[in-house]
Write a protein that holds these residues in place. Structure first.
Motif, PDB file in Angstrom:
ATOM      1  N   THR A   1      -1.492   1.642  -6.697  1.00  0.00           N
ATOM      2  CA  THR A   1      -1.982   2.836  -7.359  1.00  0.00           C
ATOM      3  C   THR A   1      -2.454   3.863  -6.331  1.00  0.00           C
ATOM      4  OG1 THR A   1      -3.657   3.666  -8.901  1.00  0.00           O
ATOM      5  CG2 THR A   1      -4.298   1.824  -7.526  1.00  0.00           C
ATOM      6  N   SER A   2      -2.486   5.126  -6.727  1.00  0.00           N
ATOM      7  CA  SER A   2      -3.109   6.167  -5.910  1.00  0.00           C
ATOM      8  C   SER A   2      -4.408   6.683  -6.537  1.00  0.00           C
ATOM      9  CB  SER A   2      -2.147   7.350  -5.717  1.00  0.00           C
ATOM     10  OG  SER A   2      -1.084   7.010  -4.853  1.00  0.00           O
ATOM     11  N   ALA A   3      -4.750   6.196  -7.729  1.00  0.00           N
ATOM     12  CA  ALA A   3      -5.961   6.654  -8.411  1.00  0.00           C
ATOM     13  C   ALA A   3      -7.195   6.001  -7.790  1.00  0.00           C
ATOM     14  CB  ALA A   3      -5.884   6.327  -9.895  1.00  0.00           C
ATOM     15  N   ASP A   4      -8.236   6.784  -7.571  1.00  0.00           N
ATOM     16  CA  ASP A   4      -9.447   6.246  -6.964  1.00  0.00           C
ATOM     17  C   ASP A   4     -10.686   6.368  -7.853  1.00  0.00           C
ATOM     18  OD1 ASP A   4      -9.878   8.947  -6.838  1.00  0.00           O
ATOM     19  OD2 ASP A   4     -10.074   9.049  -4.655  1.00  0.00           O
TER      20      ASP A   4
ATOM     21  N   VAL B   1      10.289 -12.826   3.310  1.00  0.00           N
ATOM     22  CA  VAL B   1      10.698 -11.638   2.562  1.00  0.00           C
ATOM     23  C   VAL B   1      10.232 -10.386   3.311  1.00  0.00           C
ATOM     24  CG1 VAL B   1      10.524 -10.408   0.362  1.00  0.00           C
ATOM     25  CG2 VAL B   1      10.464 -12.910   0.384  1.00  0.00           C
ATOM     26  N   ASP B   2      11.103  -9.406   3.435  1.00  0.00           N
ATOM     27  CA  ASP B   2      10.697  -8.112   3.990  1.00  0.00           C
ATOM     28  C   ASP B   2       9.875  -7.365   2.939  1.00  0.00           C
ATOM     29  OD1 ASP B   2      11.868  -8.246   6.527  1.00  0.00           O
ATOM     30  OD2 ASP B   2      13.804  -7.591   5.764  1.00  0.00           O
ATOM     31  N   ILE B   3       8.708  -6.872   3.338  1.00  0.00           N
ATOM     32  CA  ILE B   3       7.796  -6.233   2.388  1.00  0.00           C
ATOM     33  C   ILE B   3       7.490  -4.808   2.826  1.00  0.00           C
ATOM     34  CG2 ILE B   3       5.530  -6.336   1.290  1.00  0.00           C
ATOM     35  CD1 ILE B   3       5.508  -9.361   1.891  1.00  0.00           C
ATOM     36  N   ASP B   4       7.679  -3.869   1.916  1.00  0.00           N
ATOM     37  CA  ASP B   4       7.277  -2.481   2.127  1.00  0.00           C
ATOM     38  C   ASP B   4       6.212  -2.122   1.103  1.00  0.00           C
ATOM     39  OD1 ASP B   4       8.906  -1.950   4.286  1.00  0.00           O
ATOM     40  OD2 ASP B   4      10.473  -0.981   3.102  1.00  0.00           O
ATOM     41  N   PHE B   5       5.353  -1.176   1.462  1.00  0.00           N
ATOM     42  CA  PHE B   5       4.317  -0.683   0.560  1.00  0.00           C
ATOM     43  C   PHE B   5       4.663   0.736   0.120  1.00  0.00           C
ATOM     44  CE2 PHE B   5       0.639  -3.318   2.625  1.00  0.00           C
ATOM     45  CZ  PHE B   5       1.243  -4.491   2.208  1.00  0.00           C
ATOM     46  N   ALA B   6       4.275   1.062  -1.107  1.00  0.00           N
ATOM     47  CA  ALA B   6       4.482   2.421  -1.617  1.00  0.00           C
ATOM     48  C   ALA B   6       3.416   2.739  -2.659  1.00  0.00           C
ATOM     49  CB  ALA B   6       5.870   2.564  -2.233  1.00  0.00           C
ATOM     50  N   SER B   7       3.210   4.022  -2.902  1.00  0.00           N
ATOM     51  CA  SER B   7       2.297   4.474  -3.949  1.00  0.00           C
ATOM     52  C   SER B   7       2.721   5.874  -4.371  1.00  0.00           C
ATOM     53  CB  SER B   7       0.847   4.488  -3.445  1.00  0.00           C
ATOM     54  OG  SER B   7       0.614   5.606  -2.618  1.00  0.00           O
TER      55      SER B   7
ATOM     56  N   GLY C   1       1.716   8.060  -1.560  1.00  0.00           N
ATOM     57  CA  GLY C   1       2.092   7.625  -0.226  1.00  0.00           C
ATOM     58  C   GLY C   1       0.984   6.925   0.538  1.00  0.00           C
ATOM     59  N   PRO C   2       0.723   7.337   1.793  1.00  0.00           N
ATOM     60  CA  PRO C   2      -0.157   6.598   2.703  1.00  0.00           C
ATOM     61  C   PRO C   2      -1.569   6.344   2.180  1.00  0.00           C
ATOM     62  CG  PRO C   2       1.072   8.265   3.905  1.00  0.00           C
ATOM     63  CD  PRO C   2       1.319   8.522   2.448  1.00  0.00           C
ATOM     64  N   ASN C   3      -2.107   5.210   2.638  1.00  0.00           N
ATOM     65  CA  ASN C   3      -3.502   4.826   2.398  1.00  0.00           C
ATOM     66  C   ASN C   3      -3.930   4.829   0.935  1.00  0.00           C
ATOM     67  OD1 ASN C   3      -4.176   4.474   5.227  1.00  0.00           O
ATOM     68  ND2 ASN C   3      -4.012   6.700   5.397  1.00  0.00           N
ATOM     69  N   PRO C   4      -3.233   4.090   0.090  1.00  0.00           N
ATOM     70  CA  PRO C   4      -3.681   3.967  -1.301  1.00  0.00           C
ATOM     71  C   PRO C   4      -5.080   3.347  -1.336  1.00  0.00           C
ATOM     72  CG  PRO C   4      -2.051   2.287  -0.784  1.00  0.00           C
ATOM     73  CD  PRO C   4      -2.062   3.238   0.368  1.00  0.00           C
ATOM     74  N   PRO C   5      -5.944   3.779  -2.255  1.00  0.00           N
ATOM     75  CA  PRO C   5      -7.344   3.342  -2.258  1.00  0.00           C
ATOM     76  C   PRO C   5      -7.544   1.931  -2.807  1.00  0.00           C
ATOM     77  CG  PRO C   5      -6.936   4.765  -4.128  1.00  0.00           C
ATOM     78  CD  PRO C   5      -5.669   4.767  -3.324  1.00  0.00           C
ATOM     79  N   VAL C   6      -8.282   1.132  -2.068  1.00  0.00           N
ATOM     80  CA  VAL C   6      -8.630  -0.211  -2.540  1.00  0.00           C
ATOM     81  C   VAL C   6      -9.905  -0.119  -3.371  1.00  0.00           C
ATOM     82  CG1 VAL C   6      -9.929  -0.779  -0.442  1.00  0.00           C
ATOM     83  CG2 VAL C   6      -9.003  -2.614  -1.871  1.00  0.00           C
ATOM     84  N   ASP C   7      -9.978  -0.909  -4.424  1.00  0.00           N
ATOM     85  CA  ASP C   7     -11.177  -0.956  -5.261  1.00  0.00           C
ATOM     86  C   ASP C   7     -12.306  -1.590  -4.456  1.00  0.00           C
ATOM     87  OD1 ASP C   7     -13.194  -1.566  -7.106  1.00  0.00           O
ATOM     88  OD2 ASP C   7     -11.781  -2.028  -8.700  1.00  0.00           O
TER      89      ASP C   7
ATOM     90  N   ALA D   1      -0.996  -1.032   9.137  1.00  0.00           N
ATOM     91  CA  ALA D   1       0.105  -0.110   9.432  1.00  0.00           C
ATOM     92  C   ALA D   1       0.945   0.132   8.185  1.00  0.00           C
ATOM     93  CB  ALA D   1       0.976  -0.666  10.552  1.00  0.00           C
ATOM     94  N   LYS D   2       1.182  -0.918   7.401  1.00  0.00           N
ATOM     95  CA  LYS D   2       1.952  -0.757   6.162  1.00  0.00           C
ATOM     96  C   LYS D   2       1.212   0.140   5.178  1.00  0.00           C
ATOM     97  CE  LYS D   2       4.588  -5.109   6.199  1.00  0.00           C
ATOM     98  NZ  LYS D   2       5.942  -4.538   6.096  1.00  0.00           N
ATOM     99  N   LEU D   3      -0.108  -0.018   5.087  1.00  0.00           N
ATOM    100  CA  LEU D   3      -0.889   0.827   4.189  1.00  0.00           C
ATOM    101  C   LEU D   3      -0.904   2.271   4.680  1.00  0.00           C
ATOM    102  CD1 LEU D   3      -3.873  -1.586   3.443  1.00  0.00           C
ATOM    103  CD2 LEU D   3      -2.192  -0.772   1.775  1.00  0.00           C
ATOM    104  N   ALA D   4      -1.094   2.429   5.986  1.00  0.00           N
ATOM    105  CA  ALA D   4      -1.156   3.784   6.557  1.00  0.00           C
ATOM    106  C   ALA D   4       0.179   4.506   6.441  1.00  0.00           C
ATOM    107  CB  ALA D   4      -1.582   3.708   8.017  1.00  0.00           C
ATOM    108  N   ASN D   5       1.256   3.732   6.387  1.00  0.00           N
ATOM    109  CA  ASN D   5       2.594   4.321   6.312  1.00  0.00           C
ATOM    110  C   ASN D   5       3.264   4.046   4.968  1.00  0.00           C
ATOM    111  OD1 ASN D   5       3.121   5.365   9.198  1.00  0.00           O
ATOM    112  ND2 ASN D   5       2.341   3.292   9.534  1.00  0.00           N
ATOM    113  N   ALA D   6       2.464   3.771   3.955  1.00  0.00           N
ATOM    114  CA  ALA D   6       3.029   3.512   2.628  1.00  0.00           C
ATOM    115  C   ALA D   6       3.913   4.684   2.196  1.00  0.00           C
ATOM    116  CB  ALA D   6       1.910   3.297   1.614  1.00  0.00           C
TER     117      ALA D   6
END
Length: 226
Positions: A9-12, A38-44, A47-53, A78-83
């Motif tokens: 999510t990108s909602a904070d 498994v190759d894993i990519d992050f997205a939101s 994009g970058p740095n989706p907020p963690v609860d 790095a994956k989070l920063a480059n989501a």
């Protein structure tokens, strides 16, 4: 090596204005089940740095995988920063999609047109379409080739109404995932709140709650190996 897209999510903020985001163990546990094979990519959506609860960070401060996930400077950060932005993602590049939970997906991903289109492309191509807890909200408005919700007549699970009431979370989100699933499909849950429960129905894989996160990862891995 198969590949999977983790969608955050990108909602904070939740509906009451308090902080929210993606739920830490629901990303960490599946990640460590899958990462070696498994190759894993992050997205939101943004994009970058989706907020963690922050509540999940505090609540799982003693959880090995969760703390490791947050401290992994070389890969996870790095994956989070480059989501990737969801609008830049192509379903053809992946074998599976996985929606991480947290209250926030109910707020943004449930009605995000880019996310809905992307998830539909995965599902309609017969690829693994998976989610956990409130992340299942991202799937309730996704449609099949005939324009019907993909959960129509399907077995699925998500955070239960009982669990939501136990954490006084019903006012944080615009709808309850259990209600949405029941309206179009077949909702299943564990006999007791907070117990692990995973449902596999064709290429649809759903998990009920944070305790189900590792089991969802294992179910995805098993499906990718078929």
């Amino acid at each position: 090596m198969p590949s999977i897209l983790f969608v955050f999510t990108s909602a904070d903020k939740h509906l009451k204005g308090g902080p929210t985001g993606w739920y830490l163990p629901e990303a960490a546990h599946p990640y460590y089940i899958l990462k070696d094979t498994v190759d894993i990519d992050f997205a939101s959506p943004k994009g970058p740095n989706p907020p963690v609860d922050p509540a999940s960070v505090k609540g799982f401060a003693e959880d090995k995988e969760s703390t490791q996930f947050l401290k992994d400077d070389t890969i996870v950060k790095a994956k989070l920063a480059n989501a990737k932005k969801l609008s830049d993602v192509k379903a053809d590049d992946y074998d599976a999609i996985f929606y991480v939970g947290g209250h926030a997906p109910v707020i943004d991903l449930a009605n995000d047109p880019v996310s809905l289109k992307l998830a539909a492309e995965f599902y309609q191509a017969g690829k693994i379409t998976s989610a956990i807890c409130h992340g299942v909200a991202a799937l309730v408005n996704v449609v099949d080739k005939e324009g019907k919700p993909i959960l129509t007549g399907k077995k699925a699970t998500a955070f239960s109404n009982t669990e939501e009431e136990l954490i006084n979370g019903t006012e944080f989100i615009p709808f309850l995932p259990e209600d949405k699933i029941k309206a179009i499909g077949i909702y299943e849950k564990a006999p007791e709140p907070w117990s692990p429960h995973v449902v596999v129905d064709g290429n649809l894989i759903t998990g009920q709650n944070p305790a189900s996160a590792a089991a969802v990862g294992k179910a995805i891995l098993e499906a990718l190996r078929k």
